[in-house]
Design a protein around this motif. Structure first.
Motif, PDB file in Angstrom:
ATOM      1  N   PRO A 166     -12.856  -0.945  32.745  1.00 40.29           N
ATOM      2  CA  PRO A 166     -13.960  -1.065  33.714  1.00 40.29           C
ATOM      3  C   PRO A 166     -13.956  -2.366  34.512  1.00 40.29           C
ATOM      4  O   PRO A 166     -14.632  -2.446  35.541  1.00 40.29           O
ATOM      5  N   LEU A 167     -13.231  -3.379  34.044  1.00 52.27           N
ATOM      6  CA  LEU A 167     -13.282  -4.687  34.708  1.00 52.27           C
ATOM      7  C   LEU A 167     -12.198  -4.851  35.765  1.00 52.27           C
ATOM      8  O   LEU A 167     -12.054  -5.932  36.337  1.00 52.27           O
ATOM      9  N   SER A 168     -11.461  -3.801  36.040  1.00 53.20           N
ATOM     10  CA  SER A 168     -10.362  -3.867  37.005  1.00 53.20           C
ATOM     11  C   SER A 168     -10.861  -4.302  38.384  1.00 53.20           C
ATOM     12  O   SER A 168     -11.727  -3.659  38.982  1.00 53.20           O
ATOM     13  N   GLY A 169     -10.334  -5.404  38.879  1.00 58.03           N
ATOM     14  CA  GLY A 169     -10.678  -5.878  40.219  1.00 58.03           C
ATOM     15  C   GLY A 169     -11.909  -6.754  40.291  1.00 58.03           C
ATOM     16  O   GLY A 169     -12.210  -7.301  41.353  1.00 58.03           O
ATOM     17  N   LEU A 170     -12.637  -6.919  39.190  1.00 60.99           N
ATOM     18  CA  LEU A 170     -13.864  -7.717  39.224  1.00 60.99           C
ATOM     19  C   LEU A 170     -13.542  -9.215  39.183  1.00 60.99           C
ATOM     20  O   LEU A 170     -12.608  -9.647  38.509  1.00 60.99           O
ATOM     21  N   ASP A 171     -14.349 -10.004  39.885  1.00 61.03           N
ATOM     22  CA  ASP A 171     -14.202 -11.460  39.843  1.00 61.03           C
ATOM     23  C   ASP A 171     -14.798 -11.990  38.547  1.00 61.03           C
ATOM     24  O   ASP A 171     -15.460 -11.275  37.794  1.00 61.03           O
ATOM     25  N   ALA A 172     -14.547 -13.286  38.269  1.00 64.40           N
ATOM     26  CA  ALA A 172     -14.957 -13.884  36.994  1.00 64.40           C
ATOM     27  C   ALA A 172     -16.463 -13.785  36.763  1.00 64.40           C
ATOM     28  O   ALA A 172     -16.913 -13.504  35.645  1.00 64.40           O
ATOM     29  N   ASN A 173     -17.270 -14.008  37.816  1.00 60.89           N
ATOM     30  CA  ASN A 173     -18.724 -13.935  37.664  1.00 60.89           C
ATOM     31  C   ASN A 173     -19.179 -12.529  37.294  1.00 60.89           C
ATOM     32  O   ASN A 173     -20.039 -12.335  36.433  1.00 60.89           O
ATOM     33  N   SER A 174     -18.566 -11.534  37.943  1.00 56.62           N
ATOM     34  CA  SER A 174     -18.936 -10.139  37.679  1.00 56.62           C
ATOM     35  C   SER A 174     -18.526  -9.718  36.274  1.00 56.62           C
ATOM     36  O   SER A 174     -19.222  -8.926  35.629  1.00 56.62           O
ATOM     37  N   VAL A 175     -17.388 -10.240  35.788  1.00 60.29           N
ATOM     38  CA  VAL A 175     -16.952  -9.944  34.417  1.00 60.29           C
ATOM     39  C   VAL A 175     -17.990 -10.460  33.423  1.00 60.29           C
ATOM     40  O   VAL A 175     -18.354  -9.765  32.468  1.00 60.29           O
ATOM     41  N   MET A 176     -18.507 -11.668  33.655  1.00 70.17           N
ATOM     42  CA  MET A 176     -19.520 -12.230  32.756  1.00 70.17           C
ATOM     43  C   MET A 176     -20.808 -11.408  32.801  1.00 70.17           C
ATOM     44  O   MET A 176     -21.429 -11.151  31.764  1.00 70.17           O
ATOM     45  N   ILE A 177     -21.195 -10.984  34.009  1.00 68.75           N
ATOM     46  CA  ILE A 177     -22.388 -10.141  34.143  1.00 68.75           C
ATOM     47  C   ILE A 177     -22.193  -8.833  33.387  1.00 68.75           C
ATOM     48  O   ILE A 177     -23.079  -8.374  32.664  1.00 68.75           O
ATOM     49  N   MET A 178     -21.000  -8.245  33.543  1.00 73.02           N
ATOM     50  CA  MET A 178     -20.720  -6.962  32.910  1.00 73.02           C
ATOM     51  C   MET A 178     -20.745  -7.072  31.389  1.00 73.02           C
ATOM     52  O   MET A 178     -21.283  -6.199  30.696  1.00 73.02           O
ATOM     53  N   LYS A 179     -20.195  -8.139  30.847  1.00 71.11           N
ATOM     54  CA  LYS A 179     -20.212  -8.343  29.400  1.00 71.11           C
ATOM     55  C   LYS A 179     -21.647  -8.440  28.887  1.00 71.11           C
ATOM     56  O   LYS A 179     -22.000  -7.857  27.851  1.00 71.11           O
ATOM     57  N   ASP A 180     -22.503  -9.157  29.623  1.00 73.44           N
ATOM     58  CA  ASP A 180     -23.907  -9.280  29.227  1.00 73.44           C
ATOM     59  C   ASP A 180     -24.638  -7.943  29.341  1.00 73.44           C
ATOM     60  O   ASP A 180     -25.497  -7.615  28.514  1.00 73.44           O
ATOM     61  N   ILE A 181     -24.296  -7.163  30.377  1.00 70.90           N
ATOM     62  CA  ILE A 181     -24.894  -5.832  30.547  1.00 70.90           C
ATOM     63  C   ILE A 181     -24.598  -4.962  29.322  1.00 70.90           C
ATOM     64  O   ILE A 181     -25.485  -4.300  28.774  1.00 70.90           O
ATOM     65  N   LEU A 182     -23.341  -4.967  28.888  1.00 74.22           N
ATOM     66  CA  LEU A 182     -22.944  -4.135  27.751  1.00 74.22           C
ATOM     67  C   LEU A 182     -23.667  -4.570  26.472  1.00 74.22           C
ATOM     68  O   LEU A 182     -24.118  -3.725  25.690  1.00 74.22           O
ATOM     69  N   GLU A 183     -23.787  -5.865  26.271  1.00 72.68           N
ATOM     70  CA  GLU A 183     -24.493  -6.361  25.090  1.00 72.68           C
ATOM     71  C   GLU A 183     -25.961  -5.951  25.105  1.00 72.68           C
ATOM     72  O   GLU A 183     -26.515  -5.541  24.075  1.00 72.68           O
ATOM     73  N   GLU A 184     -26.596  -6.036  26.275  1.00 75.52           N
ATOM     74  CA  GLU A 184     -28.008  -5.657  26.389  1.00 75.52           C
ATOM     75  C   GLU A 184     -28.197  -4.159  26.185  1.00 75.52           C
ATOM     76  O   GLU A 184     -29.159  -3.714  25.554  1.00 75.52           O
ATOM     77  N   LEU A 185     -27.268  -3.361  26.713  1.00 72.91           N
ATOM     78  CA  LEU A 185     -27.356  -1.911  26.540  1.00 72.91           C
ATOM     79  C   LEU A 185     -27.221  -1.531  25.065  1.00 72.91           C
ATOM     80  O   LEU A 185     -27.951  -0.671  24.570  1.00 72.91           O
ATOM     81  N   ALA A 186     -26.295  -2.188  24.357  1.00 72.40           N
ATOM     82  CA  ALA A 186     -26.108  -1.904  22.936  1.00 72.40           C
ATOM     83  C   ALA A 186     -27.364  -2.262  22.143  1.00 72.40           C
ATOM     84  O   ALA A 186     -27.752  -1.548  21.210  1.00 72.40           O
ATOM     85  N   LYS A 187     -28.021  -3.377  22.514  1.00 69.93           N
ATOM     86  CA  LYS A 187     -29.259  -3.766  21.844  1.00 69.93           C
ATOM     87  C   LYS A 187     -30.336  -2.702  22.003  1.00 69.93           C
ATOM     88  O   LYS A 187     -31.215  -2.554  21.144  1.00 69.93           O
TER      89      LYS A 187
END
Length: 283
Positions: A166-187
């Protein structure tokens, strides 16, 4: 790894064969609510095939697949409304604007047009793309298109999310946002099936890692559990140990030598030492 709750996904002796090639050779796997599964393996190990079978995109498999407690062959397809999916290689209607595309996807999942558009605009704003919400997707970079795909997979608030690179082509900031999104969704009890080759990301976001090779599960547990079992420090080293791939440095050195002509110079030096002329090997 045991859980008291009924699994969201249950695979029993899952097999798959294309012509003479056996892609999956008896996968047994239960996935529970709130887990972030890092599903990893070498190219051709069967990762994407597993995802596509669970999603009902591939048939002809052996074994049993249950999603939300229903056999996907004998049950109805209502379970798909509770699933979000970002494929590795996705086709997107890039003649539409982001607004048009996301509103269309939202309606397919049962949202009304106004709700879908408002929700999509808010999500795109979170991804710092509010200024191009009404622009045609054909004008977007690869990373921007990936954000649209991710947004489309989450727009309907799915309970089960499949992410294939899912992170293909994303910049570093977007990767960090995406990682936090996944953690929040799992919670919030969402179950995430995450397939990727980027080991450091899998290591950081997954609370359970499943490694497959040659169509079979070779490891299953938290990163800490895999570390103890393998006595390796990083997921990359664990991966190399369990898949038997230990030639990466040698191959990298060989590749660089070819680029820099070192291999040619070494061959010339060796020929001179052996008393050969440069053209001898071609005679």
């Amino acid at each position: 790894m045991t859980e008291n709750t009924e699994p969201i996904i249950s695979l029993k002796n899952l097999t798959m064969q294309y012509s003479e090639k056996h892609v999956l050779n008896g996968i047994d796997l239960d996935v529970h609510k709130g887990q972030i599964i890092g599903y990893i393996g070498p190219n051709g190990a069967g990762k994407s095939t597993t995802l596509k079978i669970i999603l009902g995109l591939v048939d002809g498999y052996g074994g049993k697949v249950e999603v939300f407690g229903e056999d996907i062959l004998t049950g109805n397809h209502a379970y798909k409304k509770k699933i979000g999916y970002v494929p590795e290689n996705a086709e997107i209607y890039d003649n539409l604007t982001a607004c048009e595309y996301l509103t269309f996807v939202g309606e397919l999942y049962g949202l009304d047009a106004e709700e879908a558009e408002q929700k999509a605009e808010n999500l795109m704003q979170a991804f710092e793309m509010a200024d191009v919400f009404h622009a045609r997707i054909s004008s977007f970079s690869k990373g921007m298109k990936q954000k649209v795909l991710i947004t489309s997979s989450l727009l309907h608030d799915p309970d089960l999310i499949f992410l294939d690179e899912p992170l293909s082509g994303l910049d570093a900031n977007s990767v960090m946002i995406m990682k936090d999104i996944l953690e929040e969704l799992a919670k919030r009890g969402k179950t995430i099936f995450y397939s990727s080759h980027i080991m450091d990301v899998v290591e950081k976001i997954s609370n359970r890692i499943v490694l497959i090779a040659d169509g079979q599960i070779r490891a299953d547990g938290s990163f800490e559990e895999l570390q103890v079992e393998s006595k390796e420090g990083s997921l990359e080293n664990i991966f190399n140990q369990l898949t038997g791939f230990d030639e990466h440095r040698e191959k990298a050195e060989q590749f660089v030598k070819i680029i820099t002509n070192e291999s040619v110079r070494e061959q010339v030096t060796e020929n001179v030492r052996d008393g050969k002329s440069v053209g001898d090997e071609n005679e």
